[in-house]
Design an enzyme around this catalytic site. Structure first.
Site, PDB file in Angstrom:
ATOM      1  N   GLU A 186      -3.675   0.821  -6.299  1.00  0.00           N
ATOM      2  CA  GLU A 186      -2.698  -0.150  -6.778  1.00  0.00           C
ATOM      3  C   GLU A 186      -2.666   0.257  -8.378  1.00  0.00           C
ATOM      4  OE1 GLU A 186      -0.922  -1.839  -4.810  1.00  0.00           O
ATOM      5  OE2 GLU A 186      -1.954  -1.897  -3.000  1.00  0.00           O
TER       6      GLU A 186
ATOM      7  N   CYS B  60       0.760  -1.272  -0.112  1.00  0.00           N
ATOM      8  CA  CYS B  60       0.014  -0.109  -0.060  1.00  0.00           C
ATOM      9  C   CYS B  60       1.080   1.177  -0.003  1.00  0.00           C
ATOM     10  CB  CYS B  60      -0.741  -0.058   1.334  1.00  0.00           C
ATOM     11  SG  CYS B  60      -2.161   1.616   1.285  1.00  0.00           S
TER      12      CYS B  60
END
Length: 235
Positions: free
Chosen positions: A104, A2
């Site tokens: 992402e 992340c």
């Protein structure tokens, strides 16, 4: 991993959702990035919103640029020296990292396409985090009037944090091989208070069913772009 996320819900929504006081400076973030000071809820002050810099610095580091860990692996948080003390709550501790989405990137047709992952209902959630206080010192020459040597001068301590990651669920697996640990709502307070063995059991992939992912503009690639336009779906 992340490496970027968002949190732009109103402060009143955070207060209601997490049963906390938002009495610190709260600023909407559409493109939160490592190195920034961002909202967290710590085990030491679980009734209010605090802030910490994203990128955990181990307590033994010589300066804050050393060992900046933006993520930590769920499988090894109890073992790695950089994270074990925070996980066991002996130095530093555990925290919740509020978010309403994360980003992402995936390879598509020879380019890298960013996606935003959120809950379908748009409500905020909590990612599992660890935090640690880094107390830097700087060495200055000539401060010792008697020896002409060098002296260490203490600077302001810095609270830093990392986001715990785990295996991806079915949705995120199409985008990346890791994802942030998104805690079930009923387990958030347990993450802050549970014994290490029980806390480790909470570090599982979140179900894919209440989540969605959609492509966004490549403007999210630059952390300087931090506006509502960043979260808009591509046409």
């Amino acid at each position: 991993m992340c490496g970027r996320y968002s949190l732009f819900v109103p402060p009143t929504t955070l207060e209601t959702r997490f049963d906390i006081q938002v009495d610190t400076a709260y600023e909407a973030r559409y493109n939160a990035a490592p190195g920034q000071s961002l909202p967290v809820i710590t085990d030491a002050q679980s009734d209010r919103l605090s802030t910490a810099e994203w990128g955990l610095v181990p307590p033994w580091a010589d300066d804050k640029s050393e060992g900046r860990h933006i993520n930590s692996r769920a499988e090894t948080v109890a073992e790695r020296p950089s994270f074990a003390a925070a996980f066991e709550q002996t130095t530093g501790g555990r925290c919740l990292v509020p978010a309403d989405g994360f980003y992402e990137w995936t390879e598509q047709n020879g380019t890298t396409q960013p996606y935003r992952v959120t809950r379908e209902d748009g409500t905020p959630f909590a990612m599992a985090g660890l935090y640690s206080r880094f107390e830097p010192t700087t060495t200055q020459a000539g401060l010792d009037a008697f020896t002409g040597g060098e002296s260490a001068v203490a600077s302001e301590p810095i609270e830093t944090f990392t986001i715990v990651t785990t295996e991806p669920n079915e949705l995120v697996a199409d985008l990346h091989h890791r994802m942030a640990v998104i805690l079930p709502r009923e387990a958030e307070r347990q993450w802050l208070t549970a014994a290490p063995d029980r806390a480790a059991e909470l570090l599982e992939p979140a179900p894919a069913e209440p989540m969605e992912a959609y492509p966004v503009s490549e403007t999210v690639n630059d952390p300087a772009n931090d506006s509502p336009a960043v979260v808009e779906p591509l046409e």
